[in-house]
Write an enzyme that holds these catalytic residues in place. Structure first.
Site, PDB file in Angstrom:
ATOM      1  CB  CYS A  15     -12.824  -5.396   9.231  1.00 25.79           C
ATOM      2  SG  CYS A  15     -12.096  -6.325  10.610  1.00 25.79           S
ATOM      3  CB  CYS A  40     -13.652  -3.975  13.195  1.00 26.26           C
ATOM      4  SG  CYS A  40     -15.021  -4.855  12.393  1.00 26.26           S
ATOM      5  CB  CYS A  94     -14.290  -8.700  14.889  1.00 29.38           C
ATOM      6  SG  CYS A  94     -13.174  -7.653  13.921  1.00 29.38           S
ATOM      7  CD  GLU A 116      -5.672   1.360  -3.843  1.00 28.73           C
ATOM      8  OE1 GLU A 116      -6.857   1.726  -3.772  1.00 28.73           O
ATOM      9  OE2 GLU A 116      -4.819   1.607  -2.966  1.00 28.73           O
ATOM     10  CG  ASP A 153      -1.827   1.213   1.272  1.00 28.99           C
ATOM     11  OD1 ASP A 153      -2.682   1.332   0.378  1.00 28.99           O
ATOM     12  OD2 ASP A 153      -1.673   2.055   2.188  1.00 28.99           O
ATOM     13  CG  ASP A 200      -1.155   3.620   5.888  1.00 26.23           C
ATOM     14  OD1 ASP A 200      -2.158   3.980   5.253  1.00 26.23           O
ATOM     15  OD2 ASP A 200      -0.348   4.413   6.405  1.00 26.23           O
ATOM     16  CB  CYS A 246     -14.854  -9.827  10.872  1.00 24.83           C
ATOM     17  SG  CYS A 246     -15.257  -8.059  10.937  1.00 24.83           S
TER      18      CYS A 246
END
Length: 400
Positions: free
Chosen positions: A328, A347, A350, A275, A191, A357, A331
């Site tokens: 996330c 999150c 969870c 990406e 990333d 990042d 999950c």
């Protein structure tokens, strides 16, 4: 199963110091190359308006006719090889235009365009480590900063001069040392960012050197001095070169850092997931344009892709609309919003606390590996030159 060996053609670039006569000859060549390119582009544009097609052979015939005129007789004073090569480059530009891979070719500017000339084997002599170009009696004084491959025979030689006045020569040779690396089971998501240049799915963060910021004061001082010089004066030309030298130093440090970084990533990992960012659009943001340009995300991707192709690695580009930061990685719950100033978040489903990042890099890796297993058949994206592009994937949104 034996994998066929593909010999990679590699360009080795060196700095050289021409004599006054060589510099004058090369400057004339640069000017003639620019003149022929612009005249051929104008001829093809006029033919395009008349709904006619002009190809390389016809522009080559035009070049022969131009040389016979009194007005353009100076084209005979330089080697004909770079002039023919610029016509081939123009043909390639039109091929890319008709293939919708590039915009319509533009005219070369005397002040802004890159000064370069390309010689094929008939336009130079390379013997015992000495390179002599056509129309020259002495070999170039090249600083051999790194050795060429053994028994290397250049197929083309490109001479160029940058804005700061430095001279470079690039030799295109076959490099048998570039072979696929031993396979490894490692895969990593990458990333890109501004606070940290790269964040890996392993949790490693690579600092952003901010090369431009280090020399920003010196660059600003040089630019202020340039703005005070009279247009067209010798002092303005000297001040312009001073600004160009600062830019060249920044670009050199940036390129060196990216080369070391991409080489390390390619050597350590079999699969690299990135990406598919549209950097050209992102730099329109006036607040972030300077930082994004300094990070050189597009150059990082370019280096990563061609090195992966050289060494038998795979680069996968995940769709730019994939919500890697809001998803996330534990999950699969999708957060509603994620402003840029939020660097860590928890999150709701969870309770896992994520570094923004690192979480994005993990999601990119998962999406990229899913593409290699399942294929990208839902919404096909364009394939990049060095890797496979992933589809836009809609993550599952679970209610708490």
């Amino acid at each position: 199963m034996n994998v066929p060996t593909v010999c990679v053609k590699r360009a080795f670039k060196y700095r050289f110091y021409p004599t006054d006569a060589q510099a004058a000859e090369l400057s004339r060549t640069f000017g003639c190359v620019r003149k022929v390119y612009n005249m051929a582009l104008a001829a093809r544009t006029e033919a395009w308006v008349r709904q006619e097609r002009v190809n390389y052979n016809q522009t080559s015939a035009l070049l022969t006719a131009w040389k016979k005129t009194e007005e353009l007789a100076f084209l005979n004073d330089v080697s004909s090889v770079p002039l023919q090569q610029c016509l081939r480059h123009l043909q390639a530009a039109f091929t890319n235009f008709f293939g919708k891979r590039a915009k319509y070719p533009r005219f070369k500017s005397r002040k802004k365009s890159r000064k370069s000339a390309e010689y094929t084997t008939s336009g130079f002599r390379f013997r015992q480590g000495k390179l002599t170009l056509a129309k020259m009696t002495e070999p170039l004084d090249i600083v051999w900063s790194r050795p060429l491959p053994q028994n290397a025979k250049p197929s083309t030689v490109t001479v160029s001069q940058d804005a700061s006045g430095r001279w470079f020569v690039s030799l295109l040779v076959e490099d048998p040392s570039v072979t696929p690396l031993p396979a490894t089971g490692q895969a990593v998501g990458v990333d890109v960012g501004l606070d940290h240049l790269l964040t890996l799915s392993t949790g490693e963060k690579i600092a952003n050197p901010r090369h431009e910021r280090r020399d920003r004061a010196r660059l600003a001082q040089a630019q202020r001095e340039l703005s005070r010089k009279a247009a067209g004066s010798n002092n303005r030309a000297k001040a312009r070169k001073k600004v160009a030298r600062v830019h060249a130093k920044i670009a050199g440090r940036r390129r060196d850092h990216l080369h070391k970084l991409t080489t390390r990533l390619v050597r350590e990992n079999q699969t690299l997931v990135i990406e598919d960012l549209t950097v050209r659009t992102m730099v329109r943001n006036r607040k972030l344009a300077r930082a994004i340009s300094d990070a050189a995300w597009a150059e990082f991707r370019s280096l990563l892709e061609y090195k992966a192709a050289w060494y038998g690695r795979e680069v996968i580009a995940v769709d730019r609309f994939f919500p890697s930061s809001r998803l996330c990685s534990a999950c699969g719950t999708l957060a509603q919003s994620m402003p840029l100033h939020v660097r860590t978040w928890t999150c709701d489903s969870c309770g896992t606390t994520h570094d923004r990042d690192v979480n994005a890099a993990k999601n990119l890796l998962a999406a990229g590996l899913a593409v290699t297993v399942c294929g990208a058949g839902v919404r096909p994206q364009r394939k990049t030159p060095g890797g496979q592009s992933a589809t836009k994937q809609k993550p599952s949104q679970r209610k708490p």
